[in-house]
Design an enzyme around this catalytic site. Structure first.
Site, PDB file in Angstrom:
ATOM      1  N   ARG A 143      11.782  -4.935   4.838  1.00  0.00           N
ATOM      2  CA  ARG A 143      11.450  -3.528   4.562  1.00  0.00           C
ATOM      3  C   ARG A 143      12.364  -2.566   5.340  1.00  0.00           C
ATOM      4  O   ARG A 143      12.654  -2.782   6.513  1.00  0.00           O
ATOM      5  CB  ARG A 143       9.997  -3.282   4.964  1.00  0.00           C
ATOM      6  CG  ARG A 143       9.566  -1.852   4.831  1.00  0.00           C
ATOM      7  CD  ARG A 143       8.091  -1.735   4.715  1.00  0.00           C
ATOM      8  NE  ARG A 143       7.391  -2.000   5.964  1.00  0.00           N
ATOM      9  CZ  ARG A 143       6.073  -1.886   6.089  1.00  0.00           C
ATOM     10  NH1 ARG A 143       5.336  -1.579   5.045  1.00  0.00           N
ATOM     11  NH2 ARG A 143       5.500  -2.120   7.235  1.00  0.00           N
ATOM     12  N   LYS A 148       0.826  -1.211   0.000  1.00  0.00           N
ATOM     13  CA  LYS A 148       0.000   0.000   0.000  1.00  0.00           C
ATOM     14  C   LYS A 148       0.865   1.268   0.000  1.00  0.00           C
ATOM     15  O   LYS A 148       0.627   2.183  -0.781  1.00  0.00           O
ATOM     16  CB  LYS A 148      -0.922   0.022   1.235  1.00  0.00           C
ATOM     17  CG  LYS A 148      -1.870  -1.175   1.319  1.00  0.00           C
ATOM     18  CD  LYS A 148      -2.863  -1.035   2.464  1.00  0.00           C
ATOM     19  CE  LYS A 148      -2.251  -1.095   3.849  1.00  0.00           C
ATOM     20  NZ  LYS A 148      -1.649  -2.400   4.195  1.00  0.00           N
ATOM     21  N   ARG A 195       0.153  -8.807  13.431  1.00  0.00           N
ATOM     22  CA  ARG A 195      -0.495  -7.824  12.552  1.00  0.00           C
ATOM     23  C   ARG A 195      -1.300  -8.519  11.450  1.00  0.00           C
ATOM     24  O   ARG A 195      -2.384  -8.069  11.082  1.00  0.00           O
ATOM     25  CB  ARG A 195       0.559  -6.892  11.938  1.00  0.00           C
ATOM     26  CG  ARG A 195       1.109  -5.915  12.981  1.00  0.00           C
ATOM     27  CD  ARG A 195       2.421  -5.287  12.539  1.00  0.00           C
ATOM     28  NE  ARG A 195       2.322  -4.507  11.342  1.00  0.00           N
ATOM     29  CZ  ARG A 195       3.335  -4.283  10.509  1.00  0.00           C
ATOM     30  NH1 ARG A 195       4.531  -4.785  10.743  1.00  0.00           N
ATOM     31  NH2 ARG A 195       3.158  -3.559   9.427  1.00  0.00           N
ATOM     32  N   ARG A 245      11.275  -0.611  10.849  1.00  0.00           N
ATOM     33  CA  ARG A 245      10.212  -0.306  11.804  1.00  0.00           C
ATOM     34  C   ARG A 245      10.210  -1.342  12.923  1.00  0.00           C
ATOM     35  O   ARG A 245      10.341  -2.533  12.652  1.00  0.00           O
ATOM     36  CB  ARG A 245       8.858  -0.347  11.081  1.00  0.00           C
ATOM     37  CG  ARG A 245       8.462   0.983  10.523  1.00  0.00           C
ATOM     38  CD  ARG A 245       7.238   0.915   9.648  1.00  0.00           C
ATOM     39  NE  ARG A 245       6.109   0.205  10.221  1.00  0.00           N
ATOM     40  CZ  ARG A 245       4.919   0.107   9.636  1.00  0.00           C
ATOM     41  NH1 ARG A 245       4.715   0.675   8.470  1.00  0.00           N
ATOM     42  NH2 ARG A 245       3.937  -0.555  10.200  1.00  0.00           N
ATOM     43  N   ARG A 250      -9.790   0.375   8.758  1.00  0.00           N
ATOM     44  CA  ARG A 250      -9.386  -0.989   9.108  1.00  0.00           C
ATOM     45  C   ARG A 250     -10.463  -1.712   9.894  1.00  0.00           C
ATOM     46  O   ARG A 250     -10.274  -2.883  10.241  1.00  0.00           O
ATOM     47  CB  ARG A 250      -8.114  -0.952   9.929  1.00  0.00           C
ATOM     48  CG  ARG A 250      -6.820  -1.031   9.110  1.00  0.00           C
ATOM     49  CD  ARG A 250      -5.681  -0.603  10.002  1.00  0.00           C
ATOM     50  NE  ARG A 250      -4.461  -1.316   9.855  1.00  0.00           N
ATOM     51  CZ  ARG A 250      -3.348  -0.761   9.344  1.00  0.00           C
ATOM     52  NH1 ARG A 250      -3.350   0.443   8.863  1.00  0.00           N
ATOM     53  NH2 ARG A 250      -2.229  -1.456   9.324  1.00  0.00           N
TER      54      ARG A 250
HETATM   55  P1  AMP Z   1       0.668   0.744   9.019  1.00  0.00           P
HETATM   56  O1  AMP Z   1       1.800   1.684   8.829  1.00  0.00           O
HETATM   57  O2  AMP Z   1      -0.524   1.082   8.178  1.00  0.00           O
HETATM   58  O3  AMP Z   1       1.083  -0.703   8.901  1.00  0.00           O
HETATM   59  O4  AMP Z   1       0.187   0.935  10.551  1.00  0.00           O
HETATM   60  C1  AMP Z   1       1.068   0.709  11.625  1.00  0.00           C
HETATM   61  C2  AMP Z   1       0.270   0.542  12.910  1.00  0.00           C
HETATM   62  O5  AMP Z   1      -0.474   1.745  13.171  1.00  0.00           O
HETATM   63  C3  AMP Z   1      -0.774  -0.563  12.880  1.00  0.00           C
HETATM   64  O6  AMP Z   1      -0.231  -1.841  13.200  1.00  0.00           O
HETATM   65  C4  AMP Z   1      -1.755  -0.074  13.950  1.00  0.00           C
HETATM   66  O7  AMP Z   1      -1.244  -0.293  15.252  1.00  0.00           O
HETATM   67  C5  AMP Z   1      -1.754   1.436  13.710  1.00  0.00           C
HETATM   68  N1  AMP Z   1      -2.780   1.845  12.710  1.00  0.00           N
HETATM   69  C6  AMP Z   1      -2.568   2.407  11.483  1.00  0.00           C
HETATM   70  N2  AMP Z   1      -3.733   2.664  10.866  1.00  0.00           N
HETATM   71  C7  AMP Z   1      -4.702   2.251  11.719  1.00  0.00           C
HETATM   72  C8  AMP Z   1      -6.119   2.220  11.646  1.00  0.00           C
HETATM   73  N3  AMP Z   1      -6.788   2.657  10.558  1.00  0.00           N
HETATM   74  N4  AMP Z   1      -6.806   1.716  12.714  1.00  0.00           N
HETATM   75  C9  AMP Z   1      -6.163   1.283  13.817  1.00  0.00           C
HETATM   76  N5  AMP Z   1      -4.832   1.262  13.942  1.00  0.00           N
HETATM   77  C10 AMP Z   1      -4.095   1.749  12.900  1.00  0.00           C
END
Ligand code: AMP
Length: 216
Positions: A128, A14, A172, A161, A89
């Site tokens: 990554r 994404k 996740r 990360r 999400r």
């Molecule tokens: P990402 O960078 O999109 O993989 O997000 C990293 C982390 O941020 C996720 O594992 C969640 O803990 C939190 N997070 C990001 N977007 C959301 C969302 N829409 N709802 C809830 N938690 C989120």
């Protein structure tokens, strides 16, 4: 106010696709993961609330996410076109997004479901690397930087990360299956879903998305 969504499991591509689509098609990129990481770095109230959930690979509670996204969209005008990456999400987040977009006189144009097999997702996430300065994405083997540990674009330092370690990756992916996967069906029933095979690399993925956008 209109929007496209990038939906898919962690590691589906994404973020990388979003960078290219933003540059080619001019959408405003909203990555809730990036916004939360920035809030944690700045030590804001939302950042302090979100930190523990993010470290363990859990979702940040909907109440927090709704505050974050509403505040982000409040500044927007009716002509704005957003590309959401990592939001919604959950069903509650999806309901909120519909309401906010409708209030702004628009709606969702397309939902791109980026689909890759689980072993590809895990390989992508473990390798990554991200630029600390500009946020650009790299991968140790699939998309290595020209100089190890250094960003091609701005010379910034590349880092892994903390939630890209193997045990958190598994959590996740499980959270995605439990909380987010059902959104695929929601958008399919609304006729908005475009499934894109995202196992073939970032360039092909971005081209497939851009082809759909050019036709619409
Ligand atoms: P990402 O960078 O999109 O993989 O997000 C990293 C982390 O941020 C996720 O594992 C969640 O803990 C939190 N997070 C990001 N977007 C959301 C969302 N829409 N709802 C809830 N938690 C989120």
């Amino acid at each position: 106010m209109k929007a496209i969504l990038l939906l898919g499991a962690p590691g589906a591509g994404k973020g990388t696709a979003a960078e290219r689509i933003r540059d080619a098609a001019g959408y405003i990129h909203v990555s809730t993961g990036d916004m939360l990481r920035e809030a944690v770095k700045q030590g804001t109230a939302i950042g302090r609330e979100a930190d523990g959930y993010m470290k363990s690979g859990a979702l940040v509670p909907d109440e927090v996410m709704l505050r974050l996204v509403e505040a982000r969209l409040q500044a927007g005008g009716p002509e704005d076109a957003y590309m959401f990456d990592g939001f919604p999400r959950t069903v509650r987040q999806a309901d909120l997004l519909d309401q906010v977009l409708q209030r702004g006189g628009g709606g969702i144009e397309h939902v791109f479901f980026l689909d890759s097999p689980r072993d590809v997702l895990i390989q992508r996430l473990t390798g990554r690397r991200i630029c600390r300065a500009c946020g650009a994405n790299f991968h140790q083997t699939n998309m290595p930087p020209k100089r190890a540990g250094v960003c091609d674009h701005c010379g910034g330092e590349l880092y892994q990360r903390p939630d890209d370690c193997e045990s958190t990756i598994i959590s996740r992916l499980d959270v995605y299956n439990q909380k987010t996967e059902s959104l695929i069906e929601r958008y399919r029933l609304k006729g908005l879903l475009r499934r894109i095979d995202s196992s073939g690399g970032a360039d092909k993925l971005a081209q497939d998305v851009l082809r759909v956008l050019q036709k619409s």
